[in-house]
Design a protein around this motif. Sequence first.
Motif, PDB file in Angstrom:
ATOM      1  N   ALA A   1      54.776  37.768   5.829  1.00  0.00           N
ATOM      2  CA  ALA A   1      55.895  37.686   6.769  1.00  0.00           C
ATOM      3  C   ALA A   1      55.367  37.559   8.190  1.00  0.00           C
ATOM      4  N   PRO A   2      55.833  36.550   8.931  1.00  0.00           N
ATOM      5  CA  PRO A   2      55.354  36.390  10.306  1.00  0.00           C
ATOM      6  C   PRO A   2      55.960  37.450  11.231  1.00  0.00           C
ATOM      7  N   ILE A   3      55.219  37.835  12.245  1.00  0.00           N
ATOM      8  CA  ILE A   3      55.759  38.705  13.307  1.00  0.00           C
ATOM      9  C   ILE A   3      55.350  38.114  14.653  1.00  0.00           C
ATOM     10  N   GLY A   4      56.045  38.502  15.696  1.00  0.00           N
ATOM     11  CA  GLY A   4      55.685  38.069  17.050  1.00  0.00           C
ATOM     12  C   GLY A   4      55.579  36.564  17.187  1.00  0.00           C
ATOM     13  N   GLU A   5      56.562  35.854  16.625  1.00  0.00           N
ATOM     14  CA  GLU A   5      56.476  34.387  16.645  1.00  0.00           C
ATOM     15  C   GLU A   5      56.643  33.815  18.053  1.00  0.00           C
ATOM     16  N   ASP A   6      57.150  34.665  18.963  1.00  0.00           N
ATOM     17  CA  ASP A   6      57.354  34.211  20.343  1.00  0.00           C
ATOM     18  C   ASP A   6      56.157  34.549  21.238  1.00  0.00           C
ATOM     19  N   ALA A   7      55.020  34.952  20.625  1.00  0.00           N
ATOM     20  CA  ALA A   7      53.875  35.427  21.411  1.00  0.00           C
ATOM     21  C   ALA A   7      53.338  34.366  22.376  1.00  0.00           C
ATOM     22  N   LYS A   8      53.173  34.773  23.647  1.00  0.00           N
ATOM     23  CA  LYS A   8      52.631  33.857  24.659  1.00  0.00           C
ATOM     24  C   LYS A   8      51.734  34.605  25.625  1.00  0.00           C
ATOM     25  N   ILE A   9      50.697  33.927  26.101  1.00  0.00           N
ATOM     26  CA  ILE A   9      49.844  34.537  27.120  1.00  0.00           C
ATOM     27  C   ILE A   9      50.561  34.411  28.461  1.00  0.00           C
ATOM     28  N   ILE A  10      50.714  35.560  29.152  1.00  0.00           N
ATOM     29  CA  ILE A  10      51.519  35.515  30.376  1.00  0.00           C
ATOM     30  C   ILE A  10      50.690  35.400  31.651  1.00  0.00           C
ATOM     31  N   SER A  11      49.389  35.698  31.580  1.00  0.00           N
ATOM     32  CA  SER A  11      48.581  35.636  32.800  1.00  0.00           C
ATOM     33  C   SER A  11      48.169  34.190  33.067  1.00  0.00           C
ATOM     34  N   GLY A  12      47.664  33.931  34.291  1.00  0.00           N
ATOM     35  CA  GLY A  12      47.073  32.637  34.553  1.00  0.00           C
ATOM     36  C   GLY A  12      45.791  32.541  33.751  1.00  0.00           C
ATOM     37  N   ASN A  13      45.167  31.393  33.713  1.00  0.00           N
ATOM     38  CA  ASN A  13      44.005  31.249  32.852  1.00  0.00           C
ATOM     39  C   ASN A  13      42.695  31.740  33.451  1.00  0.00           C
ATOM     40  N   GLN A  14      42.703  32.105  34.754  1.00  0.00           N
ATOM     41  CA  GLN A  14      41.450  32.509  35.381  1.00  0.00           C
ATOM     42  C   GLN A  14      41.461  33.954  35.836  1.00  0.00           C
ATOM     43  N   PRO A  15      40.432  34.743  35.671  1.00  0.00           N
ATOM     44  CA  PRO A  15      39.321  34.368  34.808  1.00  0.00           C
ATOM     45  C   PRO A  15      39.700  34.514  33.342  1.00  0.00           C
ATOM     46  N   ARG A  16      38.965  33.840  32.500  1.00  0.00           N
ATOM     47  CA  ARG A  16      39.209  33.990  31.061  1.00  0.00           C
ATOM     48  C   ARG A  16      38.832  35.413  30.652  1.00  0.00           C
ATOM     49  N   LYS A  17      39.423  35.862  29.534  1.00  0.00           N
ATOM     50  CA  LYS A  17      39.131  37.216  29.036  1.00  0.00           C
ATOM     51  C   LYS A  17      38.111  37.168  27.905  1.00  0.00           C
ATOM     52  N   LEU A  18      37.212  38.121  27.938  1.00  0.00           N
ATOM     53  CA  LEU A  18      36.263  38.293  26.832  1.00  0.00           C
ATOM     54  C   LEU A  18      36.300  39.768  26.446  1.00  0.00           C
ATOM     55  N   ILE A  19      36.904  40.046  25.293  1.00  0.00           N
ATOM     56  CA  ILE A  19      37.093  41.437  24.869  1.00  0.00           C
ATOM     57  C   ILE A  19      36.338  41.678  23.558  1.00  0.00           C
ATOM     58  N   VAL A  20      35.588  42.770  23.500  1.00  0.00           N
ATOM     59  CA  VAL A  20      34.941  43.154  22.242  1.00  0.00           C
ATOM     60  C   VAL A  20      35.563  44.461  21.774  1.00  0.00           C
ATOM     61  N   LEU A  21      36.118  44.422  20.563  1.00  0.00           N
ATOM     62  CA  LEU A  21      36.645  45.637  19.942  1.00  0.00           C
ATOM     63  C   LEU A  21      35.649  46.079  18.888  1.00  0.00           C
ATOM     64  N   VAL A  22      35.148  47.301  19.020  1.00  0.00           N
ATOM     65  CA  VAL A  22      34.224  47.817  18.009  1.00  0.00           C
ATOM     66  C   VAL A  22      34.971  48.841  17.163  1.00  0.00           C
ATOM     67  N   VAL A  23      35.110  48.538  15.870  1.00  0.00           N
ATOM     68  CA  VAL A  23      35.739  49.483  14.956  1.00  0.00           C
ATOM     69  C   VAL A  23      34.619  50.302  14.318  1.00  0.00           C
ATOM     70  N   GLY A  24      34.537  51.570  14.691  1.00  0.00           N
ATOM     71  CA  GLY A  24      33.474  52.447  14.209  1.00  0.00           C
ATOM     72  C   GLY A  24      33.768  52.976  12.815  1.00  0.00           C
ATOM     73  N   GLU A  25      32.769  53.650  12.247  1.00  0.00           N
ATOM     74  CA  GLU A  25      32.933  54.170  10.889  1.00  0.00           C
ATOM     75  C   GLU A  25      32.599  55.664  10.831  1.00  0.00           C
ATOM     76  N   ALA A  26      33.622  56.450  10.478  1.00  0.00           N
ATOM     77  CA  ALA A  26      33.432  57.865  10.122  1.00  0.00           C
ATOM     78  C   ALA A  26      32.739  58.713  11.192  1.00  0.00           C
ATOM     79  N   VAL A  27      33.019  58.420  12.472  1.00  0.00           N
ATOM     80  CA  VAL A  27      32.466  59.280  13.523  1.00  0.00           C
ATOM     81  C   VAL A  27      33.533  60.306  13.899  1.00  0.00           C
TER      82      VAL A  27
END
Length: 532
Positions: free
Chosen positions: A214-240
């Motif tokens: 089932a789709p969700i958030g079908e209206d999803a849009k990026i609202i910021s301008g394009n600069q600067p571009r985003k670079l995000i790292v999500l680290v999912v840890g284990e059992a800490v």
Amino acid sequence: MIFSLSKPIKARTAVIVVALLLVVFANGAFFKHVGAIYPLAGGNLFFVISLGIVLFSVTVILLSLLSGRYTLKPILITVLLVTSMVAYFMDAYDVVIDSHMIQNLLETNIKESVDLLSFKQVLYFVLLGVIPSVIVYRLKIVSMTLTETLVDKAKVIGIALAVAVVIIFSFSKYYTSFFREHKPLRYYANPAYYLYSVGHYAQETFSHPYSGIAPIGEDAKIISGNQPRKLIVLVVGEAVRWDHFGLNGYSRDTTPLLRKEDIINYTQFTSSGTETAVSVPCMFSSFGREGYDKEKAKHTENVLDVLKRAGVNILWRDNNSDSKGVADRVSYEDYQSPKVNTICDEECRDEGMLVGLQEYINTHPKGDILIVLHQMGNHGPAYYKRYTKPFEKYTPVCKTNQLEQCSKEEITNAYDNTILYTDTFLTQVIALLKGNDERFATGMFYLSDHGESLGENGLYLHGFPYAIAPEAQKHVPAVMWFGKQFKIDKAKMADSAKEPQTQDSLFHTLLGYLDVNTTIYQPRLDLLHVGR
Ligand SMILES: [Zn+2]
């Protein structure tokens, strides 16, 4: 004969006697395999005896649950006949009997002519199946009202459950490794395992309320301008667990490098589950812990699908088991394989996931980038395998996955060394982001999937039922780091990091990180909202 056939007996007596018979005579393969792993010497002897009692309790519970007021005899006779054949095949061929095998066995036995049956098979069938069945058939059972039956059942199940629980807790180190490290052993428990797998098969076959995605958030849009571009790292840890993370005031500084970074440290962060298979799909879903259901989540899009639709480049690298379905529709790379991971010795290291990431960034010249790194982290019980030699700061360490052979101190030492390794890993992630700070608004978010028990009240590892799980399994470390171009009020963030937060926030926080707006976005659950 234990009881006279002419004297009426209670239903529960019949159940208990049949369970005893099956545990003693139909579990040769089970005890043979248990004996191979736990040779009968020293403490092992008591453990194996206790295992017999637990198996007996479980069998009593299963037979009590299965049999009704009018179906006691048919159920017991069916179980006796099937179990006798299962015992034969397991003893003779060392095979494990699950629901599919039973189907095969039943069909084969009907089709095959009698002369194909071996003498031994007939012996099993007659001695363990037919003779006890005839006795059961001829039993006189005391008749009881429905209420009496239910009360009686509740008593029997309650006592059997209490016995099993007390025993499991008394030998908790043994049972932890029995359940975690020697899973295949339980497949030989007869009739417990095939009864379980038939039930499981029936449930899988008949309960399919969901289909498709089932789709969700079908209206999803990026609202910021394009600069600067985003670079995000999500680290999912284990059992800490939270309290062994140096930044949270642990007596050992297990995070010496992170301490030197400009970190937002969440001190009251709670997980969605007590095991990877629950926490990970739950935190990426829009349902939150209370609304989460495994099947529903599997058949609904998650936040990565929403971000992808909005145009974010997504890469999931996994050095854990897998993404638990979360990354099914985005780029996914398995770093447990030495073919992909270039830093493998005894096992493939989390650090290997960083190799080539710069190239990935360079070859995606358009749009924002989200990279998810799913760590091996503190995956137990073999904590000593999760780090390389330079990280062995706390000694002596437990060097086996058989926790019963180690002291609590040795287990904890190995566990803490593993956090030191993660400390370095996270610092390397930050270094990678710093190297891209001129071109991107960068950020790292690290959070552990769940905590871990280290012997408190006899509990080890994790996966305890959420409602009664100890804090150690639910209270997790979570830290954020931001690059210089990321517009955020760090003082406000640091304040809110002292408040209680949960993994329910991950869905909305990722939308926040990447400035994606949709009607399902809830700013209240976006951890970044307070700093914007
Ligand atoms: Zn986990």
